[in-house]
Design a protein around this motif. Structure first.
Motif, PDB file in Angstrom:
ATOM      1  N   LYS A 223      10.407   2.166  -4.872  1.00 50.70           N
ATOM      2  CA  LYS A 223      10.276   3.596  -5.152  1.00 50.70           C
ATOM      3  C   LYS A 223       8.841   3.960  -5.506  1.00 50.70           C
ATOM      4  CE  LYS A 223      15.051   4.194  -6.761  1.00 50.70           C
ATOM      5  NZ  LYS A 223      15.919   4.485  -7.943  1.00 50.70           N
ATOM      6  N   LEU A 224       8.177   3.069  -6.261  1.00 53.49           N
ATOM      7  CA  LEU A 224       6.792   3.323  -6.642  1.00 53.49           C
ATOM      8  C   LEU A 224       5.888   3.362  -5.418  1.00 53.49           C
ATOM      9  CD1 LEU A 224       4.527   3.586  -8.756  1.00 53.49           C
ATOM     10  CD2 LEU A 224       4.530   1.093  -8.951  1.00 53.49           C
ATOM     11  N   VAL A 225       6.067   2.416  -4.511  1.00 54.76           N
ATOM     12  CA  VAL A 225       5.215   2.356  -3.323  1.00 54.76           C
ATOM     13  C   VAL A 225       5.502   3.530  -2.390  1.00 54.76           C
ATOM     14  CG1 VAL A 225       4.663   0.992  -1.271  1.00 54.76           C
ATOM     15  CG2 VAL A 225       4.915  -0.131  -3.486  1.00 54.76           C
ATOM     16  N   LEU A 226       6.746   3.963  -2.330  1.00 56.73           N
ATOM     17  CA  LEU A 226       7.063   5.153  -1.534  1.00 56.73           C
ATOM     18  C   LEU A 226       6.327   6.374  -2.074  1.00 56.73           C
ATOM     19  CD1 LEU A 226      10.904   4.841  -0.826  1.00 56.73           C
ATOM     20  CD2 LEU A 226       9.048   4.823   0.854  1.00 56.73           C
ATOM     21  N   GLU A 227       6.225   6.445  -3.386  1.00 60.51           N
ATOM     22  CA  GLU A 227       5.546   7.581  -4.010  1.00 60.51           C
ATOM     23  C   GLU A 227       4.031   7.459  -3.884  1.00 60.51           C
ATOM     24  OE1 GLU A 227       5.432   9.873  -8.347  1.00 60.51           O
ATOM     25  OE2 GLU A 227       6.844   8.239  -7.985  1.00 60.51           O
ATOM     26  N   GLN A 228       3.513   6.224  -4.000  1.00 57.19           N
ATOM     27  CA  GLN A 228       2.067   6.006  -3.909  1.00 57.19           C
ATOM     28  C   GLN A 228       1.823   4.736  -3.084  1.00 57.19           C
ATOM     29  OE1 GLN A 228      -1.103   6.128  -3.274  1.00 57.19           O
ATOM     30  NE2 GLN A 228      -1.168   7.709  -4.877  1.00 57.19           N
ATOM     31  N   PRO A 229       1.670   4.891  -1.764  1.00 58.74           N
ATOM     32  CA  PRO A 229       1.552   3.729  -0.871  1.00 58.74           C
ATOM     33  C   PRO A 229       0.331   2.860  -1.138  1.00 58.74           C
ATOM     34  CG  PRO A 229       2.094   5.719   0.365  1.00 58.74           C
ATOM     35  CD  PRO A 229       1.751   6.163  -1.025  1.00 58.74           C
ATOM     36  N   ALA A 230      -0.653   3.359  -1.864  1.00 60.82           N
ATOM     37  CA  ALA A 230      -1.858   2.564  -2.125  1.00 60.82           C
ATOM     38  C   ALA A 230      -1.602   1.440  -3.123  1.00 60.82           C
ATOM     39  CB  ALA A 230      -2.978   3.471  -2.644  1.00 60.82           C
ATOM     40  N   ILE A 231      -0.502   1.510  -3.856  1.00 60.26           N
ATOM     41  CA  ILE A 231      -0.187   0.486  -4.851  1.00 60.26           C
ATOM     42  C   ILE A 231       0.375  -0.753  -4.156  1.00 60.26           C
ATOM     43  CG2 ILE A 231       1.288  -0.090  -6.821  1.00 60.26           C
ATOM     44  CD1 ILE A 231       1.135   2.908  -7.567  1.00 60.26           C
ATOM     45  N   VAL A 232      -0.130  -1.914  -4.528  1.00 60.86           N
ATOM     46  CA  VAL A 232       0.346  -3.184  -3.954  1.00 60.86           C
ATOM     47  C   VAL A 232       1.429  -3.749  -4.867  1.00 60.86           C
ATOM     48  CG1 VAL A 232      -0.295  -5.509  -3.233  1.00 60.86           C
ATOM     49  CG2 VAL A 232      -1.933  -3.614  -2.976  1.00 60.86           C
TER      50      VAL A 232
ATOM     51  N   GLY B 201       7.144  -0.831 -12.797  1.00 60.16           N
ATOM     52  CA  GLY B 201       8.249  -0.208 -12.077  1.00 60.16           C
ATOM     53  C   GLY B 201       8.722   1.097 -12.670  1.00 60.16           C
ATOM     54  N   ARG B 202       8.554   1.242 -14.000  1.00 59.15           N
ATOM     55  CA  ARG B 202       9.065   2.447 -14.666  1.00 59.15           C
ATOM     56  C   ARG B 202       8.141   2.840 -15.810  1.00 59.15           C
ATOM     57  NH1 ARG B 202      15.226   1.500 -16.337  1.00 59.15           N
ATOM     58  NH2 ARG B 202      14.310  -0.376 -17.279  1.00 59.15           N
ATOM     59  N   GLY B 203       8.392   4.026 -16.339  1.00 58.74           N
ATOM     60  CA  GLY B 203       7.772   4.461 -17.578  1.00 58.74           C
ATOM     61  C   GLY B 203       6.254   4.487 -17.558  1.00 58.74           C
ATOM     62  N   ILE B 204       5.653   4.020 -18.646  1.00 56.50           N
ATOM     63  CA  ILE B 204       4.205   4.053 -18.798  1.00 56.50           C
ATOM     64  C   ILE B 204       3.522   3.276 -17.681  1.00 56.50           C
ATOM     65  CG2 ILE B 204       2.289   3.333 -20.276  1.00 56.50           C
ATOM     66  CD1 ILE B 204       4.172   3.773 -22.685  1.00 56.50           C
ATOM     67  N   GLY B 205       4.031   2.098 -17.354  1.00 58.76           N
ATOM     68  CA  GLY B 205       3.402   1.277 -16.329  1.00 58.76           C
ATOM     69  C   GLY B 205       3.352   1.972 -14.982  1.00 58.76           C
ATOM     70  N   ARG B 206       4.408   2.658 -14.647  1.00 55.05           N
ATOM     71  CA  ARG B 206       4.464   3.379 -13.371  1.00 55.05           C
ATOM     72  C   ARG B 206       3.387   4.455 -13.309  1.00 55.05           C
ATOM     73  NH1 ARG B 206       8.654   4.268  -9.737  1.00 55.05           N
ATOM     74  NH2 ARG B 206       8.544   6.194  -8.543  1.00 55.05           N
ATOM     75  N   GLU B 207       3.268   5.217 -14.375  1.00 54.26           N
ATOM     76  CA  GLU B 207       2.286   6.299 -14.400  1.00 54.26           C
ATOM     77  C   GLU B 207       0.862   5.751 -14.479  1.00 54.26           C
ATOM     78  OE1 GLU B 207       3.265   9.471 -13.792  1.00 54.26           O
ATOM     79  OE2 GLU B 207       5.163   8.399 -13.514  1.00 54.26           O
ATOM     80  N   LEU B 208       0.690   4.623 -15.147  1.00 56.85           N
ATOM     81  CA  LEU B 208      -0.627   3.991 -15.181  1.00 56.85           C
ATOM     82  C   LEU B 208      -1.059   3.561 -13.782  1.00 56.85           C
ATOM     83  CD1 LEU B 208      -0.477   1.781 -18.394  1.00 56.85           C
ATOM     84  CD2 LEU B 208      -2.230   3.486 -17.868  1.00 56.85           C
ATOM     85  N   ALA B 209      -0.151   2.963 -13.037  1.00 59.19           N
ATOM     86  CA  ALA B 209      -0.487   2.517 -11.684  1.00 59.19           C
ATOM     87  C   ALA B 209      -0.957   3.692 -10.840  1.00 59.19           C
ATOM     88  CB  ALA B 209       0.727   1.834 -11.046  1.00 59.19           C
ATOM     89  N   LYS B 210      -0.246   4.793 -10.913  1.00 59.93           N
ATOM     90  CA  LYS B 210      -0.642   5.970 -10.135  1.00 59.93           C
ATOM     91  C   LYS B 210      -1.959   6.548 -10.626  1.00 59.93           C
ATOM     92  CE  LYS B 210       3.279   8.173 -10.691  1.00 59.93           C
ATOM     93  NZ  LYS B 210       4.314   9.226 -10.549  1.00 59.93           N
ATOM     94  N   ALA B 211      -2.180   6.490 -11.930  1.00 57.84           N
ATOM     95  CA  ALA B 211      -3.421   7.040 -12.492  1.00 57.84           C
ATOM     96  C   ALA B 211      -4.633   6.233 -12.043  1.00 57.84           C
ATOM     97  CB  ALA B 211      -3.337   7.072 -14.016  1.00 57.84           C
ATOM     98  N   PHE B 212      -4.516   4.919 -12.007  1.00 58.29           N
ATOM     99  CA  PHE B 212      -5.644   4.095 -11.560  1.00 58.29           C
ATOM    100  C   PHE B 212      -5.956   4.341 -10.086  1.00 58.29           C
ATOM    101  CE2 PHE B 212      -5.087   1.405 -15.395  1.00 58.29           C
ATOM    102  CZ  PHE B 212      -6.423   1.254 -15.744  1.00 58.29           C
TER     103      PHE B 212
END
Length: 259
Positions: free
Chosen positions: A47-56, A16-27
């Motif tokens: 918020k994460l899915v709004l930014e990157q809809p491909a993330i489940v 949801g935040r921090g390193i994990g959030r950026e890792l999800a987008k990077a993958f």
């Protein structure tokens, strides 16, 4: 080096935040087939899915053993797991409270074992191998003021990483850890933004900087523009480029531990 994760399903805890959030987008950027982002906070996931809809998005409170197992067993095959979720409480050793001990070890250690058990059992059943990266800390390797509990949980993560690597390597499952110095996520800023606290630490780092996370403050909104130092290390260890790296704790600390 071009890293790709085509046909790979990835699970990241604490996304949801921090390193994990950026890792999800990077993958996602590295073409992973599916990226599951797990968090206990729905607003962060939204918020994460709004930014990157491909993330489940996957909602689960990792402190709840049974709920977590149920949520993970519903996901299907996982090829890459990043155990990133963590709690941090700073307090002097003599002020440590039992509730803080229980909360931090439940999230930082117990939940890591729980999540890894579910994922590894699936990897073994499919007989296709896999990769697990645990996010540890330099606090596992040396004492930091007021970090007794956090350092203890991360030392446990390092030990568990090596034990996991030993036991599941026969199934072509690699397990490694990344041990960053201070990363200026929300949690890092809360603990280390005071110059009186961070200057002695900076003075010991040959590169004289913390792990890179850039912030742009506009109308009181913080946008993270990069978490390259930690993210790149995790991507590499997760990839086939690191197929002979197993059971390591990789310091991402600018040389801090070399001094």
């Amino acid at each position: 080096m071009n890293l790709t994760f085509e046909n790979k399903c990835v699970l990241i805890t604490g996304a949801g935040r921090g390193i994990g959030r950026e890792l999800a987008k990077a993958f996602v950027k590295c073409k992973a087939k599916t990226v599951f982002g797990l968090s206990r906070t729905n607003t962060h996931l939204q918020k994460l899915v709004l930014e990157q809809p491909a993330i489940v998005p996957v909602y689960a409170d990792l402190a709840d053993w049974d709920l977590t197992r149920y949520a993970l067993e519903c996901l299907g095959p996982i090829d890459i797991l990043v155990n990133n979720a963590a709690e941090s409480t700073t307090e002097p050793f003599l002020d440590i409270k039992p509730e803080n001990f229980d909360r931090m070890f439940n999230v930082n250690v117990k939940s890591l074992i729980n999540v890894s058990q579910v994922v590894i059992k699936g990897m073994i059943t499919r007989n296709e191998g896999g990769s697990i990266v645990n996010i540890s800390s330099q606090a596992s390797k040396l004492a930091l003021w007021n970090h007794t509990l956090y350092g203890a949980t991360k030392a446990a993560v390092d030990s568990i990483t090596k034990a996991m690597a030993l036991e599941v390597g026969q199934h072509n499952i690699r397990v490694n850890a990344v041990n960053p110095t201070v990363v200026m996520t929300d949690m890092g800023r809360k603990v280390w933004s005071d110059p009186q606290k961070n200057q002695p630490l900076l003075d010991r780092i040959p590169l004289h900087k913390f792990a890179a996370v850039s912030f742009l403050n506009i109308f009181d909104v913080i946008h993270i523009s990069e978490v390259e130092d930690v993210v790149n290390a995790v991507l590499f260890l997760s990839s086939d480029k690191a197929k002979m790296i197993n059971g390591v704790t990789l310091s991402v600390d600018g040389g801090f531990l070399a001094c």
